[in-house]
Design a protein around this motif. Structure first.
Motif, PDB file in Angstrom:
ATOM      1  N   SER A  25       0.844  -1.201   0.000  1.00 49.63           N
ATOM      2  CA  SER A  25       0.000   0.000   0.000  1.00 49.63           C
ATOM      3  C   SER A  25       0.876   1.246   0.000  1.00 49.63           C
ATOM      4  O   SER A  25       1.948   1.269   0.604  1.00 49.63           O
ATOM      5  CB  SER A  25      -0.889   0.034   1.238  1.00 49.63           C
ATOM      6  N   VAL A  26       0.391   2.284  -0.649  1.00 52.38           N
ATOM      7  CA  VAL A  26       1.094   3.572  -0.664  1.00 52.38           C
ATOM      8  C   VAL A  26       0.956   4.181   0.732  1.00 52.38           C
ATOM      9  O   VAL A  26      -0.142   4.190   1.308  1.00 52.38           O
ATOM     10  CB  VAL A  26       0.485   4.507  -1.730  1.00 52.38           C
ATOM     11  N   PRO A  27       2.058   4.697   1.311  1.00 49.94           N
ATOM     12  CA  PRO A  27       1.988   5.299   2.640  1.00 49.94           C
ATOM     13  C   PRO A  27       0.994   6.462   2.686  1.00 49.94           C
ATOM     14  O   PRO A  27       0.800   7.172   1.695  1.00 49.94           O
ATOM     15  CB  PRO A  27       3.408   5.801   2.892  1.00 49.94           C
ATOM     16  N   ARG A  28       0.403   6.660   3.835  1.00 50.25           N
ATOM     17  CA  ARG A  28      -0.628   7.694   3.989  1.00 50.25           C
ATOM     18  C   ARG A  28      -0.106   9.108   3.788  1.00 50.25           C
ATOM     19  O   ARG A  28      -0.861  10.002   3.439  1.00 50.25           O
ATOM     20  CB  ARG A  28      -1.265   7.556   5.362  1.00 50.25           C
ATOM     21  N   PHE A  29       1.193   9.340   3.998  1.00 54.84           N
ATOM     22  CA  PHE A  29       1.737  10.686   3.836  1.00 54.84           C
ATOM     23  C   PHE A  29       1.930  11.067   2.370  1.00 54.84           C
ATOM     24  O   PHE A  29       2.140  12.240   2.050  1.00 54.84           O
ATOM     25  CB  PHE A  29       3.052  10.856   4.607  1.00 54.84           C
TER      26      PHE A  29
END
Length: 81
Positions: free
Chosen positions: A24-28
């Motif tokens: 998953s792509v990091p939330r930041f």
């Protein structure tokens, strides 16, 4: 090596984030501070500054790899000698 999705920070620092495509792509990593910079599937395609050993460690602990990317500058063809 797994394939990575690359994201580039839009600031002047040259920060990039490589995320294995199965992660998953990091939330930041959100617009407008970050932009998608492409997908790479081999070390030859990686931007300057990417370290595959550091990437493996970063992904193992964080799920992504942050690095300072550099761009090659074209030689000045009008340079005076």
């Amino acid at each position: 090596m797994s394939a990575y999705n690359l994201f580039r920070n839009t600031g002047p620092e040259g920060l990039s984030c490589a995320v294995p495509e199965e992660r998953s792509v990091p939330r930041f990593v959100i617009a407008p501070e970050w932009e998608f910079a492409g997908k790479v599937e081999s070390l030859r395609q990686m931007p300057l500054g990417f370290d595959d050993k550091a990437a493996a460690t970063g992904v193992r602990f964080n799920g992504f790899y942050l690095f300072a990317s550099f761009q090659k500058r074209a030689r000045d063809s009008h340079r005076v000698l």
